[in-house]
Design a protein around this motif. Structure first.
Motif, PDB file in Angstrom:
ATOM      1  N   ASN A 191      -0.192   4.344  -0.232  1.00 27.62           N
ATOM      2  CA  ASN A 191      -0.867   5.534   0.284  1.00 27.62           C
ATOM      3  C   ASN A 191      -0.274   5.915   1.638  1.00 27.62           C
ATOM      4  O   ASN A 191      -0.290   5.122   2.578  1.00 27.62           O
ATOM      5  N   ILE A 192       0.268   7.133   1.726  1.00 30.39           N
ATOM      6  CA  ILE A 192       0.882   7.617   2.961  1.00 30.39           C
ATOM      7  C   ILE A 192       0.110   8.829   3.454  1.00 30.39           C
ATOM      8  O   ILE A 192      -0.149   9.770   2.685  1.00 30.39           O
ATOM      9  N   ASP A 193      -0.275   8.788   4.706  1.00 20.73           N
ATOM     10  CA  ASP A 193      -0.953   9.930   5.308  1.00 20.73           C
ATOM     11  C   ASP A 193      -0.085  11.179   5.155  1.00 20.73           C
ATOM     12  O   ASP A 193       1.139  11.134   5.316  1.00 20.73           O
ATOM     13  N   ASP A 214       0.851  -1.186   0.000  1.00 25.64           N
ATOM     14  CA  ASP A 214       0.000   0.000   0.000  1.00 25.64           C
ATOM     15  C   ASP A 214       0.889   1.238   0.000  1.00 25.64           C
ATOM     16  O   ASP A 214       1.607   1.508   0.960  1.00 25.64           O
TER      17      ASP A 214
END
Length: 444
Positions: free
Chosen positions: A5-7, A3
């Motif tokens: 997706n990084i905050d 994944d």
């Protein structure tokens, strides 16, 4: 599948903790992001810089030369070697980010520390450079006022007296005044307290052949004469003997000297700047310092505020010394935010000289690139913390009981929240206070 997706908060934290500087400009010369390398390079927090216009920052001469206008114009990747006013030398690469219509939307810059002789893997442009070599590093209004007055007094012939605590930078200000004056002669500095009276007289006024036993056969020119058309800085002038006070007064009034053992006077054109840690007014009252000399030397006074009274200068100065010692020892150290907070809260009894010493200590003793609070001297944490006053008085039972409960609470919460930032949030104290509590109760 990983994944990716990084905050955004996590991503920003990663960028903030990169050693190299990362900067983002929008399409209208506004700085929209800079990471925490800004402390090391400019002595400013990201919050102080984000939202500022390029021209406002350039006007303050934080760096030179500037490549941004050329990137806006040519819309291509450019690299340049830059210097910052805190002494850092950077290899800066600017990358234009274009929209689908080919118009520039952002410029992303990466600035890494650069050393002489380092090979450039890509072409660098040569731009006109501004001289950023500042003799005195400051951001405070207090020092701005001091330098404004110093500039007005630079080219007058009358003596100037510099007041200030030990280590506050009196000799540096004297040298600044000389280097910014129209005088073409040398800057000569002498500490009047470091030499005994007999030797000091010959050092200041020189002597002729055969003036005394052991004198050089050809005689010797004194420091006053050596400063002809330049500046003579007399540090600790309050230590002068009555005899030398009288001779110095004659120099100021008549613009001439008489070498030891000589009969022929010699004309001199010098600017005299003095400094002392002693109260000359009190010395005048007790007749240990000539009143007429006092008034001649103190007609124009400059007072350098103590470092604790101009706290805006602490972070720029700390990072200036950091850059100096990184270069000296071929290292790449940088401050944590916890250390910067502690530097800001400390009272600095030794002023700028003590700050330089503390930074050198941190750079040398650290085993990692990050300079953490645990490397600071123990007394550094207690000197200005009223909440810890009296904790060593074990015979005072109330104090002892309070300390015991404080220890239990700090240890309990530190096990659950093992960072100074998280602990500070849970205990509702400042982060610097949390650092001190951790050092006191959890690292001993």
């Amino acid at each position: 599948m990983v994944d990716l997706n990084i905050d955004f908060g996590i991503f920003k934290n990663l960028m903030d903790n990169l050693y190299d500087e990362v900067v983002v400009w929008d399409d209208n010369y506004t700085l929209v992001y800079i990471n925490k390398a800004s402390y090391r390079h400019y002595g400013m927090s990201p919050e102080d810089m984000i939202g500022k216009k390029f021209h406002d920052l350039v006007k303050k001469e934080f760096w030179s030369p500037s490549v941004l206008p050329l990137v806006y114009k040519e819309k291509r990747v450019l690299s340049v070697i830059q210097k910052t006013y805190l002494g850092a030398k950077l290899k800066t690469t600017a990358v234009p980010i274009l929209g689908r219509d080919g118009q520039l939307e952002f410029v992303v810059m990466n600035a890494k520390d650069w050393t002489e002789g380092e090979m450039n893997l890509e072409e660098t442009v040569e731009l006109e450079e501004t001289d950023l070599s500042r003799e005195i590093i400051y951001r405070s209004k207090e020092m701005e006022e001091v330098l404004r007055l110093a500039d007005r007094l630079t080219n007058i012939d009358s003596p100037v007296s510099i007041q200030g605590e030990s280590g506050s930078g009196k000799s540096l200000l004297a040298k600044y005044m000389h280097e910014n004056s129209q005088r073409k002669g040398k800057f000569i500095s002498i500490n009047c307290a470091s030499i005994n009276e007999g030797l000091l007289e010959s050092e200041l006024f020189g002597y002729v052949k055969g003036a005394f036993t052991g004198a050089a056969s050809e005689g010797k020119k004194g420091l006053i004469e050596a400063a002809h058309r330049g500046t003579l800085f007399l540090d600790e002038v309050g230590e002068l003997s009555p005899k030398l006070q009288a001779k110095l007064l004659h120099v100021i009034q008549e613009r001439e000297i008489l070498p030891v053992g000589g009969v022929d006077k010699r004309k001199v054109d010098i600017k005299i700047i003095t400094a002392t840690n002693r109260d000359l007014k009190s010395l005048v009252k007790t007749q240990k310092f000539r009143q007429d000399l006092y008034y001649r030397l103190n007609n124009f006074e400059l007072t350098i505020p103590a470092l604790r009274k101009r706290r805006k200068d602490i972070i720029p100065l700390a990072n200036f010394f950091l850059n100096e010692y990184n270069k000296k020892y071929s290292l790449g150290r940088y401050f944590t935010e916890e250390v910067l907070e502690l530097l800001l809260e400390y009272e600095w009894p030794g002023n700028v000289r003590e700050l330089a010493s503390i930074v050198e200590r941190l750079v040398i003793t650290s085993d990692t690139e990050t300079l953490s609070p645990k490397l600071l001297p123990t007394g550094f944490f207690l000197i200005n913390d009223s909440s810890l006053s009296g904790v060593m008085e074990e015979d005072f039972s109330l104090e002892s009981e309070v300390e015991r409960h404080e220890r239990d609470i700090v240890k309990k919460y530190y096990e659950l929240y093992p960072s100074s930032r998280k602990l500070a949030k849970q205990l509702k104290v400042s982060q610097s206070k949390a650092v001190r509590l951790i050092k006191k109760y959890c690292e001993s």
